[in-house]
Design a protein around this motif. Structure first.
Motif, short mmCIF file in Angstrom:
data_model
loop_
_atom_site.label_atom_id
_atom_site.label_comp_id
_atom_site.label_asym_id
_atom_site.label_seq_id
_atom_site.Cartn_x
_atom_site.Cartn_y
_atom_site.Cartn_z
N UNK A 64 0.83 -1.21 0.00
CA UNK A 64 0.00 0.00 0.00
C UNK A 64 0.87 1.26 0.00
N UNK A 65 1.92 1.26 0.82
CA UNK A 65 2.79 2.43 0.93
C UNK A 65 3.55 2.70 -0.36
N UNK A 66 4.03 1.64 -1.00
CA UNK A 66 4.77 1.81 -2.25
C UNK A 66 3.85 2.32 -3.35
N UNK A 67 2.62 1.82 -3.37
CA UNK A 67 1.65 2.32 -4.37
C UNK A 67 1.35 3.79 -4.11
N UNK A 68 1.19 4.16 -2.84
CA UNK A 68 0.86 5.54 -2.50
C UNK A 68 1.96 6.51 -2.91
N UNK A 69 3.19 6.07 -2.92
CA UNK A 69 4.32 6.95 -3.23
C UNK A 69 4.85 6.77 -4.65
N UNK A 70 4.22 5.89 -5.44
CA UNK A 70 4.79 5.59 -6.75
C UNK A 70 6.15 4.95 -6.61
N UNK A 71 6.37 4.24 -5.49
CA UNK A 71 7.63 3.55 -5.18
C UNK A 71 8.82 4.50 -5.09
N UNK A 72 8.58 5.74 -4.72
CA UNK A 72 9.68 6.68 -4.53
C UNK A 72 10.43 6.32 -3.25
N UNK A 73 11.73 6.11 -3.37
CA UNK A 73 12.54 5.66 -2.23
C UNK A 73 13.62 6.69 -1.88
N UNK A 74 13.99 6.76 -0.62
CA UNK A 74 15.04 7.70 -0.22
C UNK A 74 16.41 7.27 -0.75
N UNK A 75 17.23 8.25 -1.06
CA UNK A 75 18.63 7.95 -1.37
C UNK A 75 19.36 7.52 -0.11
N UNK A 76 18.93 8.06 1.03
CA UNK A 76 19.52 7.69 2.32
C UNK A 76 18.46 7.80 3.41
N UNK A 77 18.42 6.79 4.27
CA UNK A 77 17.57 6.83 5.46
C UNK A 77 18.47 6.77 6.68
N UNK A 78 18.34 7.77 7.55
CA UNK A 78 19.09 7.81 8.80
C UNK A 78 18.19 7.32 9.91
N UNK A 79 18.58 6.23 10.55
CA UNK A 79 17.82 5.70 11.68
C UNK A 79 18.51 6.14 12.97
N UNK A 80 17.79 6.92 13.76
CA UNK A 80 18.29 7.35 15.07
C UNK A 80 17.78 6.36 16.10
N UNK A 81 18.67 5.54 16.60
CA UNK A 81 18.29 4.40 17.42
C UNK A 81 18.34 4.75 18.91
N UNK A 82 17.25 4.46 19.60
CA UNK A 82 17.16 4.77 21.02
C UNK A 82 16.21 3.78 21.68
N UNK A 83 16.56 3.32 22.87
CA UNK A 83 15.68 2.43 23.60
C UNK A 83 14.37 3.16 23.91
N UNK A 84 13.23 2.51 23.72
CA UNK A 84 11.95 3.19 23.92
C UNK A 84 11.80 3.83 25.29
N UNK A 85 12.33 3.18 26.32
CA UNK A 85 12.20 3.74 27.66
C UNK A 85 12.80 5.14 27.74
N UNK A 86 13.92 5.32 27.06
CA UNK A 86 14.57 6.63 27.07
C UNK A 86 13.80 7.65 26.23
N UNK A 87 13.42 7.25 25.03
CA UNK A 87 12.74 8.18 24.14
C UNK A 87 11.41 8.66 24.68
N UNK A 88 10.62 7.73 25.20
CA UNK A 88 9.30 8.10 25.71
C UNK A 88 9.39 8.96 26.96
N UNK A 89 10.49 8.84 27.68
CA UNK A 89 10.69 9.65 28.88
C UNK A 89 10.92 11.11 28.59
#
Length: 210
Positions: free
Chosen positions: A122-147
């Motif tokens: 569904x998501x690929x159809x919605x975007x015409x399969x447009x993909x990022x050249x780069x995706x940056x994932x900022x990783x954090x344990x949920x307990x810290x982020x939600x706090x």
């Protein structure tokens, strides 16, 4: 598919990981280099999207069918890409996005435990399969982020188990495609993180008109 013009950089990660801060810092640096930058976010950065965001994130909405939720995110994304993102890329600009398709795969796929292949289709159809050249994932344990939040929206108010599934999904996607992902520990300083992002983005700028 990746756009042949412009540059699309997306920030992903769990709640409170610093995506908005890093998006703004990257825009500032890119503009200093002479690039035209569109800084945007999902859901809600179009007139239609703002109305959909209220439904998706407003606590007053209450419980939504997981499939309905996934489809509303896809509708927001279709409008966003057609009205804002793709036109900017076609002009040869840099688009810096706070959340994109991976958020649906992580939150609605893994978090809501829907079939990830269905959510992706569904998501690929919605975007015409447009993909990022780069995706940056900022990783954090949920307990810290939600706090880091005093009040919580519908997504932020989900269980720790939900947010742990989301985090694991982001990390799996990054591991499967290291050429197009950068995973950073969101516990490091803002400046260190921004420097690491710039170092990864800089080699990609050759295709972008200044």
């Amino acid at each position: 598919m990746h756009s042949a013009t412009g540059l699309l950089v997306c920030f992903e990660g769990g709640e409170g990981s610093g995506k908005s801060t890093q998006s703004r810092l990257l825009r500032s640096w890119l503009e200093e280099q002479g690039h035209t930058v569109v800084l945007t976010f999902e859901p809600g950065d179009t007139p239609v999207g703002r109305r959909l965001r209220e439904i998706l994130l407003g606590p007053e909405t209450g419980e939504l069918s997981p499939r309905a939720e996934a489809l509303i995110y896809a509708a927001d994304r279709a409008e966003h890409v057609d009205r804002l993102v793709r036109p900017a890329l076609e002009r040869g600009e840099v688009v810096v996005m706070d959340r994109y398709v991976d958020s649906s795969l992580a939150y609605q796929g893994a978090g809501r435990e829907l079939d990830v292949a269905d959510v992706e289709r569904v998501s690929r159809w919605a975007t015409g399969d447009l993909r990022p050249h780069l995706t940056v994932v900022l990783d954090l344990e949920p307990e810290q982020g939600l706090g880091r939040f005093e009040g919580r929206d519908r997504m932020e108010g989900e269980s720790l188990a939900f947010h742990r599934r989301v985090r694991e999904a982001f990390l799996r996607m990054a591991e499967a495609d290291p050429d197009h992902y950068l995973v950073l520990d969101a516990r490091t300083s803002v400046d260190e993180t921004a420097a690491a992002v710039r170092a990864r983005v800089a080699p990609l700028l050759g295709q972008v008109a200044s």
